[in-house]
Design an enzyme around this catalytic site. Structure first.
Site, PDB file in Angstrom:
ATOM      1  N   HIS A 130       0.726  -1.133  -0.017  1.00 44.29           N
ATOM      2  CA  HIS A 130       0.045  -0.088   0.177  1.00 44.29           C
ATOM      3  C   HIS A 130       0.854   1.302   0.017  1.00 44.29           C
ATOM      4  O   HIS A 130       1.357   1.725   1.090  1.00 44.29           O
ATOM      5  CB  HIS A 130      -0.955  -0.087   1.326  1.00 44.29           C
ATOM      6  CG  HIS A 130      -1.911   0.994   1.308  1.00 44.29           C
ATOM      7  ND1 HIS A 130      -2.134   1.664   2.634  1.00 44.29           N
ATOM      8  CD2 HIS A 130      -2.426   2.083   0.437  1.00 44.29           C
ATOM      9  CE1 HIS A 130      -3.122   2.658   2.384  1.00 44.29           C
ATOM     10  NE2 HIS A 130      -3.040   3.002   1.107  1.00 44.29           N
ATOM     11  N   GLU A 142       2.963   0.585   3.084  1.00 46.67           N
ATOM     12  CA  GLU A 142       2.427  -0.266   4.317  1.00 46.67           C
ATOM     13  C   GLU A 142       2.368  -1.815   3.729  1.00 46.67           C
ATOM     14  O   GLU A 142       1.585  -1.895   2.583  1.00 46.67           O
ATOM     15  CB  GLU A 142       1.183   0.163   4.464  1.00 46.67           C
ATOM     16  CG  GLU A 142       0.379  -0.424   5.780  1.00 46.67           C
ATOM     17  CD  GLU A 142      -0.955   0.315   6.098  1.00 46.67           C
ATOM     18  OE1 GLU A 142      -1.279   0.238   7.480  1.00 46.67           O
ATOM     19  OE2 GLU A 142      -1.617   0.868   5.288  1.00 46.67           O
TER      20      GLU A 142
END
Length: 273
Positions: A130, A142
């Site tokens: 992410h 992430e």
């Protein structure tokens, strides 16, 4: 799109890897190339990159409208809208097109990695990656491991993120992960506050910006993210976790219904020239 182009940019410029941008139309591919050229031109003018290195980076970027262009890739990062069926269809195709050793990453900001991986025959090689928007500026990625994601896949993904000059964190495969589990309810509550007349949009944003020392208020941030994206994530949180505290604010839903999606459409909670 914007996220995919940004990911390709940091892959070519910082990681110095050959990248292929795949999009649905040639015009979108050309728009991605123009964005990369424009950003590199800005970096040259600021002395952040030499003209020679800029040309080398651009030479590492190619485009295609066909998924079969990924037939020899080692690592794929999907960055389409937050739609589970769309992602499942893409991952099923990638599973057929890409080499057996290829890692398939998704840039989803809320959807289950385990569920996406189930659309493939290689769930051990499916991972969440992410990125934050705008990708060339934001330092974080992430990482999310699905139920069957292997340690080797996580290690390779972390190494790629670091080669892009990003800092990585790891989240469990729970809806919203870390970033949006915290951020989206905050934005959603700001939409509730505006809808209920607790304060004007300016007063809500100024209060949070100056009162909590953040660079922009929640309503401005929502406009930059895209109100459709914010709504999609809130709907995932509400559906998957089943808690009424995640119900989307009526004002947020109505803006999306009206096509007022934020900066990208010229109007969201604010108007843009």
């Amino acid at each position: 799109g914007q996220m995919g182009t940004g990911i390709a940019f940091v892959g070519a410029v910082h990681a110095k890897l050959p990248v292929i941008i795949v999009d649905t139309a040639e015009e979108k591919c050309q728009a991605s190339m123009k964005f990369c050229e424009k950003l590199l031109s800005k970096q040259i003018s600021k002395g952040k990159i030499s003209e020679e290195d800029s040309k080398a980076a651009l030479s590492r970027i190619s485009t295609s409208t066909e998924m079969k262009a990924l037939a020899e890739t080692d690592f794929v990062i999907e960055a389409v809208n937050e739609n589970m069926q769309l992602k499942a269809n893409i991952f099923s195709t990638l599973d057929e097109v890409c080499p057996e050793h290829a890692i398939l990453a998704t840039n989803t900001s809320s959807i289950s990695i385990t569920q996406i991986a189930a659309a493939t025959s290689r769930p051990d090689k499916v991972v969440g990656m992410h990125f934050m928007n705008p990708v060339p500026v934001m330092k974080l990625i992430e990482l999310i491991s699905g139920l069957r994601t292997s340690d080797e896949t996580m290690q390779a993904t972390r190494a790629l993120g670091e080669s892009m000059k990003k800092i990585t964190t790891v989240s469990e495969d729970i809806p919203g992960f870390i970033a949006n589990r915290i951020l989206m309810p905050y934005i959603n509550e700001a939409a509730f506050a505006l809808g209920e007349g607790i304060g004007t949009r300016e007063d809500i944003d100024t209060t949070m910006k100056l009162g909590t020392n953040v660079p922009m208020g929640p309503l401005t941030l929502a406009d930059f993210i895209g109100l459709d994206t914010c709504l999609a994530i809130m709907e995932v949180l509400h559906t998957e976790l089943g808690d009424s505290k995640y119900r989307p604010a009526p004002l947020l839903k109505n803006h999306v219904r009206a096509g007022l999606l934020g900066k990208k459409t010229g109007e969201g909670f604010y108007k843009y020239d």
